[in-house]
Design a protein around this motif. Structure first.
Motif, short mmCIF file in Angstrom:
data_model
loop_
_atom_site.label_atom_id
_atom_site.label_comp_id
_atom_site.label_asym_id
_atom_site.label_seq_id
_atom_site.Cartn_x
_atom_site.Cartn_y
_atom_site.Cartn_z
N GLU A 79 0.07 13.02 -0.11
CA GLU A 79 -1.08 13.72 -0.20
C GLU A 79 -1.06 14.01 0.92
OE1 GLU A 79 -1.47 16.25 -1.98
OE2 GLU A 79 0.17 15.41 -3.73
N ARG A 80 -1.67 12.18 1.85
CA ARG A 80 -1.75 12.29 3.68
C ARG A 80 -1.49 10.82 3.77
NH1 ARG A 80 -6.03 11.14 -0.11
NH2 ARG A 80 -6.50 13.33 0.07
N PHE A 81 -1.01 11.34 5.14
CA PHE A 81 -0.87 10.34 5.87
C PHE A 81 -2.52 9.83 7.17
CE2 PHE A 81 3.04 11.64 5.17
CZ PHE A 81 3.91 11.15 4.94
N LEU A 133 6.70 2.16 -1.98
CA LEU A 133 6.49 2.09 -0.91
C LEU A 133 8.15 1.58 0.13
CD1 LEU A 133 4.69 2.18 1.12
CD2 LEU A 133 3.99 -0.19 0.96
N ILE A 134 8.92 1.24 -0.83
CA ILE A 134 9.60 0.43 0.15
C ILE A 134 11.01 1.73 0.41
CG2 ILE A 134 11.96 -0.48 0.05
CD1 ILE A 134 10.30 -3.55 -1.37
N ALA A 135 10.77 2.23 -0.55
CA ALA A 135 11.65 3.83 -0.76
C ALA A 135 10.81 4.56 0.60
CB ALA A 135 12.09 4.74 -1.46
N VAL A 136 9.88 4.87 0.43
CA VAL A 136 9.74 5.93 1.51
C VAL A 136 9.81 5.47 2.98
CG1 VAL A 136 7.52 6.69 2.10
CG2 VAL A 136 8.04 7.02 -0.44
N SER A 137 9.70 3.72 3.25
CA SER A 137 9.56 3.85 4.05
C SER A 137 10.56 3.35 5.05
CB SER A 137 8.71 2.07 4.61
OG SER A 137 9.56 1.44 3.21
N GLN A 138 12.10 3.30 3.82
CA GLN A 138 13.31 3.17 4.71
C GLN A 138 13.00 4.36 4.58
OE1 GLN A 138 15.46 1.43 1.39
NE2 GLN A 138 14.96 -0.67 1.77
N PHE A 139 13.47 5.29 4.19
CA PHE A 139 13.28 7.17 4.41
C PHE A 139 12.74 7.38 6.05
CE2 PHE A 139 11.62 11.15 4.50
CZ PHE A 139 12.69 12.06 4.61
N CYS A 180 5.09 0.26 13.14
CA CYS A 180 3.47 0.42 11.63
C CYS A 180 3.20 -0.17 10.70
CB CYS A 180 3.53 1.95 12.27
SG CYS A 180 3.20 2.87 13.47
N HIS A 181 2.20 -1.42 10.38
CA HIS A 181 1.67 -1.61 9.43
C HIS A 181 1.68 -0.27 8.75
CE1 HIS A 181 2.26 -5.16 11.08
NE2 HIS A 181 1.91 -4.91 12.23
N LEU A 182 2.01 -0.74 7.14
CA LEU A 182 1.88 0.07 6.11
C LEU A 182 0.91 -0.46 4.97
CD1 LEU A 182 5.69 1.32 5.48
CD2 LEU A 182 3.79 2.32 7.08
N ARG A 183 0.41 0.21 3.81
CA ARG A 183 -0.38 0.12 3.08
C ARG A 183 -0.56 1.88 2.26
NH1 ARG A 183 -6.05 0.54 1.48
NH2 ARG A 183 -6.42 0.99 3.08
N PHE A 184 -0.49 1.53 1.20
CA PHE A 184 -0.31 2.71 0.11
C PHE A 184 -1.44 2.39 -1.13
CE2 PHE A 184 2.04 5.30 -3.68
CZ PHE A 184 1.74 6.49 -3.07
N GLU A 185 -1.80 4.23 -1.30
CA GLU A 185 -2.62 3.97 -2.21
C GLU A 185 -2.69 4.38 -3.13
OE1 GLU A 185 -6.63 4.55 -0.80
OE2 GLU A 185 -7.26 1.94 -0.28
N PRO A 186 -1.24 4.08 -4.22
CA PRO A 186 -0.98 4.83 -5.25
C PRO A 186 -2.10 5.78 -6.16
CG PRO A 186 -0.90 3.36 -6.28
CD PRO A 186 -1.97 2.64 -5.08
N LYS A 187 -3.38 5.57 -6.19
CA LYS A 187 -4.13 6.66 -7.04
C LYS A 187 -4.53 7.90 -6.06
CE LYS A 187 -8.30 5.47 -9.78
NZ LYS A 187 -9.20 4.76 -9.72
N SER A 188 -4.79 7.92 -5.01
CA SER A 188 -5.06 9.21 -3.92
C SER A 188 -3.84 9.84 -3.70
CB SER A 188 -5.92 8.26 -2.75
OG SER A 188 -5.04 7.73 -1.76
N ARG A 189 -2.30 8.50 -3.46
CA ARG A 189 -1.74 9.05 -3.20
C ARG A 189 -1.47 8.97 -1.20
NH1 ARG A 189 2.01 8.61 -6.62
NH2 ARG A 189 4.18 9.60 -5.14
N TYR A 191 -0.43 16.38 3.66
CA TYR A 191 0.98 17.61 2.86
C TYR A 191 0.38 18.96 3.23
CZ TYR A 191 4.17 19.12 -0.34
OH TYR A 191 5.68 19.60 -0.74
N VAL A 192 1.68 19.79 3.27
CA VAL A 192 1.15 21.56 3.25
C VAL A 192 2.77 21.69 2.45
CG1 VAL A 192 0.89 22.90 4.16
CG2 VAL A 192 0.35 20.82 5.37
N PRO A 193 2.33 21.65 1.54
CA PRO A 193 3.42 22.32 0.55
C PRO A 193 4.82 23.74 1.01
CG PRO A 193 1.72 22.03 -0.62
CD PRO A 193 0.69 21.57 0.47
N ARG A 194 5.51 23.68 1.20
CA ARG A 194 6.33 24.97 2.20
C ARG A 194 6.50 26.26 1.27
NH1 ARG A 194 11.88 21.64 3.26
NH2 ARG A 194 11.29 20.00 4.67
#
Length: 83
Positions: free
Chosen positions: A60-62, A4-10, A21-30, A76-79
């Motif tokens: 997988e989804r925001f 979560l820290i790595a993604v939020s910094q990116f 924005c306040h963030l919350r990550f659910e690893p099971k559902s990504r 998420y939409v793969p290229r």
């Protein structure tokens, strides 16, 4: 460093609205939930939805949440690979 820290910094370096924005990550559902503090930031995220959907960062989804407004779900939409 946590995922979560790595993604939020990116995301903070790529999208100027991210830090409010306040963030919350659910690893099971990504799934990454973003709680917006005002509607302007929600609108900014909505404008960037297309580029967010193509980010290959393990999410997988925001889901954008702002009280009083419908949630915005950005999957998420793969290229497409060119062969």
């Amino acid at each position: 460093m946590s995922f979560l820290i790595a993604v939020s910094q990116f995301l903070a370096s790529r999208y100027p609205w991210w830090g409010v924005c306040h963030l919350r990550f659910e690893p099971k559902s990504r799934t990454l939930y973003l709680l917006c503090v005002n509607s302007e930031h929600r609108s900014a995220i909505f404008r960037d939805a297309s580029s967010l959907s193509r980010l290959d960062v393990g999410i997988e989804r925001f889901i954008v949440i702002h009280p009083g407004y419908p949630d915005i779900i950005i999957p998420y939409v793969p290229r497409q690979s060119v062969e």
